[in-house]
Structures are given as structure tokens and as C-alpha cells.
Design a protein around this motif. Structure first.
Motif, PDB file in Angstrom:
ATOM      1  N   ILE A  19      40.811  38.015  46.108  1.00 42.61           N
ATOM      2  CA  ILE A  19      41.126  38.631  44.817  1.00 42.61           C
ATOM      3  C   ILE A  19      40.343  39.937  44.681  1.00 42.61           C
ATOM      4  CG2 ILE A  19      41.051  38.358  42.305  1.00 42.61           C
ATOM      5  CD1 ILE A  19      42.905  36.326  43.572  1.00 42.61           C
ATOM      6  N   ILE A  20      41.041  41.002  44.315  1.00 41.96           N
ATOM      7  CA  ILE A  20      40.413  42.296  44.045  1.00 41.96           C
ATOM      8  C   ILE A  20      40.608  42.582  42.565  1.00 41.96           C
ATOM      9  CG2 ILE A  20      40.423  44.766  44.550  1.00 41.96           C
ATOM     10  CD1 ILE A  20      41.710  44.053  47.254  1.00 41.96           C
ATOM     11  N   GLY A  21      39.518  42.712  41.831  1.00 37.52           N
ATOM     12  CA  GLY A  21      39.598  43.013  40.411  1.00 37.52           C
ATOM     13  C   GLY A  21      39.117  41.878  39.525  1.00 37.52           C
ATOM     14  N   LYS A  22      38.442  40.884  40.137  1.00 25.44           N
ATOM     15  CA  LYS A  22      37.794  39.815  39.375  1.00 25.44           C
ATOM     16  C   LYS A  22      36.351  39.722  39.849  1.00 25.44           C
ATOM     17  CE  LYS A  22      41.385  36.516  38.056  1.00 25.44           C
ATOM     18  NZ  LYS A  22      41.712  35.078  38.029  1.00 25.44           N
ATOM     19  N   ASN A  23      35.466  39.333  38.948  1.00 23.75           N
ATOM     20  CA  ASN A  23      34.070  39.170  39.347  1.00 23.75           C
ATOM     21  C   ASN A  23      33.830  37.751  39.868  1.00 23.75           C
ATOM     22  OD1 ASN A  23      33.726  37.489  37.077  1.00 23.75           O
ATOM     23  ND2 ASN A  23      32.794  39.103  35.851  1.00 23.75           N
ATOM     24  N   ASP A  24      32.602  37.448  40.237  1.00 24.51           N
ATOM     25  CA  ASP A  24      32.276  36.140  40.820  1.00 24.51           C
ATOM     26  C   ASP A  24      32.493  34.973  39.865  1.00 24.51           C
ATOM     27  OD1 ASP A  24      31.633  37.349  43.204  1.00 24.51           O
ATOM     28  OD2 ASP A  24      29.477  37.362  42.831  1.00 24.51           O
ATOM     29  N   ASP A  25      32.509  35.261  38.564  1.00 23.95           N
ATOM     30  CA  ASP A  25      32.750  34.209  37.574  1.00 23.95           C
ATOM     31  C   ASP A  25      34.237  33.996  37.318  1.00 23.95           C
ATOM     32  OD1 ASP A  25      30.009  33.739  37.151  1.00 23.95           O
ATOM     33  OD2 ASP A  25      29.905  35.423  35.743  1.00 23.95           O
ATOM     34  N   GLY A  26      35.080  34.802  37.957  1.00 24.08           N
ATOM     35  CA  GLY A  26      36.523  34.679  37.778  1.00 24.08           C
ATOM     36  C   GLY A  26      37.075  35.484  36.624  1.00 24.08           C
ATOM     37  N   ASP A  27      36.233  36.296  35.995  1.00 24.25           N
ATOM     38  CA  ASP A  27      36.677  37.146  34.898  1.00 24.25           C
ATOM     39  C   ASP A  27      37.355  38.397  35.465  1.00 24.25           C
ATOM     40  OD1 ASP A  27      35.446  35.427  32.998  1.00 24.25           O
ATOM     41  OD2 ASP A  27      33.519  36.432  33.355  1.00 24.25           O
ATOM     42  N   VAL A  28      38.466  38.775  34.879  1.00 24.86           N
ATOM     43  CA  VAL A  28      39.176  39.967  35.335  1.00 24.86           C
ATOM     44  C   VAL A  28      38.412  41.204  34.889  1.00 24.86           C
ATOM     45  CG1 VAL A  28      41.329  41.273  35.223  1.00 24.86           C
ATOM     46  CG2 VAL A  28      41.395  38.789  35.239  1.00 24.86           C
ATOM     47  N   THR A  29      38.074  42.038  35.859  1.00 26.30           N
ATOM     48  CA  THR A  29      37.427  43.319  35.574  1.00 26.30           C
ATOM     49  C   THR A  29      38.444  44.452  35.677  1.00 26.30           C
ATOM     50  OG1 THR A  29      36.768  43.528  37.897  1.00 26.30           O
ATOM     51  CG2 THR A  29      35.176  42.545  36.377  1.00 26.30           C
ATOM     52  N   GLY A  30      39.541  44.193  36.367  1.00 30.67           N
ATOM     53  CA  GLY A  30      40.608  45.172  36.507  1.00 30.67           C
ATOM     54  C   GLY A  30      40.330  46.176  37.608  1.00 30.67           C
ATOM     55  N   ILE A  31      41.386  46.852  37.992  1.00 38.17           N
ATOM     56  CA  ILE A  31      41.285  47.933  38.982  1.00 38.17           C
ATOM     57  C   ILE A  31      42.152  49.080  38.490  1.00 38.17           C
ATOM     58  CG2 ILE A  31      40.654  46.610  41.027  1.00 38.17           C
ATOM     59  CD1 ILE A  31      43.536  46.333  41.732  1.00 38.17           C
ATOM     60  N   SER A  32      41.704  50.279  38.738  1.00 37.71           N
ATOM     61  CA  SER A  32      42.415  51.446  38.219  1.00 37.71           C
ATOM     62  C   SER A  32      43.546  51.913  39.133  1.00 37.71           C
ATOM     63  CB  SER A  32      41.435  52.597  37.984  1.00 37.71           C
ATOM     64  OG  SER A  32      40.797  52.937  39.202  1.00 37.71           O
ATOM     65  N   ASN A  33      43.487  51.569  40.389  1.00 38.52           N
ATOM     66  CA  ASN A  33      44.470  52.067  41.360  1.00 38.52           C
ATOM     67  C   ASN A  33      45.342  50.940  41.913  1.00 38.52           C
ATOM     68  OD1 ASN A  33      42.331  50.883  42.670  1.00 38.52           O
ATOM     69  ND2 ASN A  33      42.229  52.391  44.300  1.00 38.52           N
ATOM     70  N   ALA A  34      45.738  50.024  41.075  1.00 43.17           N
ATOM     71  CA  ALA A  34      46.455  48.826  41.524  1.00 43.17           C
ATOM     72  C   ALA A  34      47.759  49.148  42.249  1.00 43.17           C
ATOM     73  CB  ALA A  34      46.732  47.910  40.334  1.00 43.17           C
ATOM     74  N   LEU A  57      50.550  41.894  42.609  1.00 45.57           N
ATOM     75  CA  LEU A  57      49.922  42.524  41.460  1.00 45.57           C
ATOM     76  C   LEU A  57      49.956  41.525  40.310  1.00 45.57           C
ATOM     77  CD1 LEU A  57      48.698  45.016  40.120  1.00 45.57           C
ATOM     78  CD2 LEU A  57      51.014  45.775  39.582  1.00 45.57           C
ATOM     79  N   MET A  58      48.784  41.217  39.783  1.00 37.89           N
ATOM     80  CA  MET A  58      48.662  40.231  38.720  1.00 37.89           C
ATOM     81  C   MET A  58      48.102  40.927  37.477  1.00 37.89           C
ATOM     82  SD  MET A  58      49.574  37.672  40.635  1.00 37.89           S
ATOM     83  CE  MET A  58      49.157  36.149  39.810  1.00 37.89           C
ATOM     84  N   GLU A  59      48.312  40.306  36.320  1.00 37.89           N
ATOM     85  CA  GLU A  59      47.774  40.851  35.081  1.00 37.89           C
ATOM     86  C   GLU A  59      47.244  39.720  34.210  1.00 37.89           C
ATOM     87  OE1 GLU A  59      49.282  43.207  31.125  1.00 37.89           O
ATOM     88  OE2 GLU A  59      50.341  43.570  32.992  1.00 37.89           O
ATOM     89  N   GLU A  60      46.096  39.969  33.615  1.00 40.82           N
ATOM     90  CA  GLU A  60      45.489  39.000  32.709  1.00 40.82           C
ATOM     91  C   GLU A  60      44.739  39.779  31.627  1.00 40.82           C
ATOM     92  OE1 GLU A  60      41.985  35.742  33.115  1.00 40.82           O
ATOM     93  OE2 GLU A  60      43.537  35.658  34.656  1.00 40.82           O
ATOM     94  N   ASN A  61      44.979  39.460  30.397  1.00 46.13           N
ATOM     95  CA  ASN A  61      44.334  40.138  29.271  1.00 46.13           C
ATOM     96  C   ASN A  61      44.508  41.650  29.326  1.00 46.13           C
ATOM     97  OD1 ASN A  61      43.368  37.627  28.311  1.00 46.13           O
ATOM     98  ND2 ASN A  61      41.579  37.790  29.641  1.00 46.13           N
ATOM     99  N   GLY A  62      45.672  42.102  29.784  1.00 42.06           N
ATOM    100  CA  GLY A  62      45.958  43.527  29.854  1.00 42.06           C
ATOM    101  C   GLY A  62      45.308  44.262  31.007  1.00 42.06           C
ATOM    102  N   LEU A  63      44.617  43.540  31.897  1.00 42.23           N
ATOM    103  CA  LEU A  63      43.966  44.153  33.060  1.00 42.23           C
ATOM    104  C   LEU A  63      44.671  43.718  34.339  1.00 42.23           C
ATOM    105  CD1 LEU A  63      40.245  43.539  32.052  1.00 42.23           C
ATOM    106  CD2 LEU A  63      41.475  45.704  31.957  1.00 42.23           C
TER     107      LEU A  63
END
Length: 86
Positions: A19-34, A57-63
Motif C-alpha cells: 500500500i502506498i499512501g497509508k501509514n503504519d497504523d493503516g490511516d490514509v495519508t494520501g498521495i498527490s501523484n496517484a 487506485l483507492m480512495e478513503e475519506n477523500g484521500l
């Protein structure tokens, strides 16, 4: 770490998901160049390792974030990965 090392490991073992765009806790941090990554990643995987992975390409909470699913392969792509990443 080059993500291709993880992809090679997954292909050599029982498969896995990167997964690219999530932190180690599984929270979506998003990516700008998806959208660019969505185009580039599959091409790099095929060109450098000669394996095919599902890149979504996935989306969660608008990210947006990217999910790369690598299946286990019957042949061992590891040797090609090592040569390709030097």
C-alpha cells in the motif's frame, strides 16, 4: 527501500499487498501523484521484473492511495529483480 524489493519478495513467496499512501497504523495519508503512479507502476513492474501485479487506485475519506497486489509466481523472479535493481 525500493518497492520492487517487496514486490519480488511477494512474488517469490505466497504473494502480498503493498500500500502506498497509508501509514503504519493503516490511516490514509494520501498521495498527490496517484494518477501518474497508476500509469508508471505497472509498466515498471513488468519491465524490470517480468511479472504482472494488480495496481488499484483507492480512495478513503477523500484521500487517494494505491494498492499493489502481487500474486505468488510459479517461477522465481528474484534473480531478475536483483539484476534489474543494480
Amino acid at each position: 527501500m525500493d518497492m520492487r524489493i517487496c514486490q519480488c519478495g511477494y512474488a517469490n513467496a505466497q504473494g502480498g499487498t503493498l500500500i502506498i499512501g497509508k501509514n503504519d497504523d493503516g490511516d490514509v495519508t494520501g498521495i498527490s501523484n496517484a494518477k501518474k503512479l497508476l500509469e508508471d507502476i505497472p509498466n515498471k513492474i513488468v519491465f524490470t521484473m517480468n511479472i504482472i501485479a494488480d495496481v488499484n487506485l483507492m480512495e478513503e475519506n477523500g484521500l487517494e492511495y494505491i494498492e499493489i497486489i502481487v500474486d505468488s509466481y510459479p517461477f522465481n523472479p528474484f534473480s531478475k529483480c536483483v539484476v534489474s535493481m543494480k
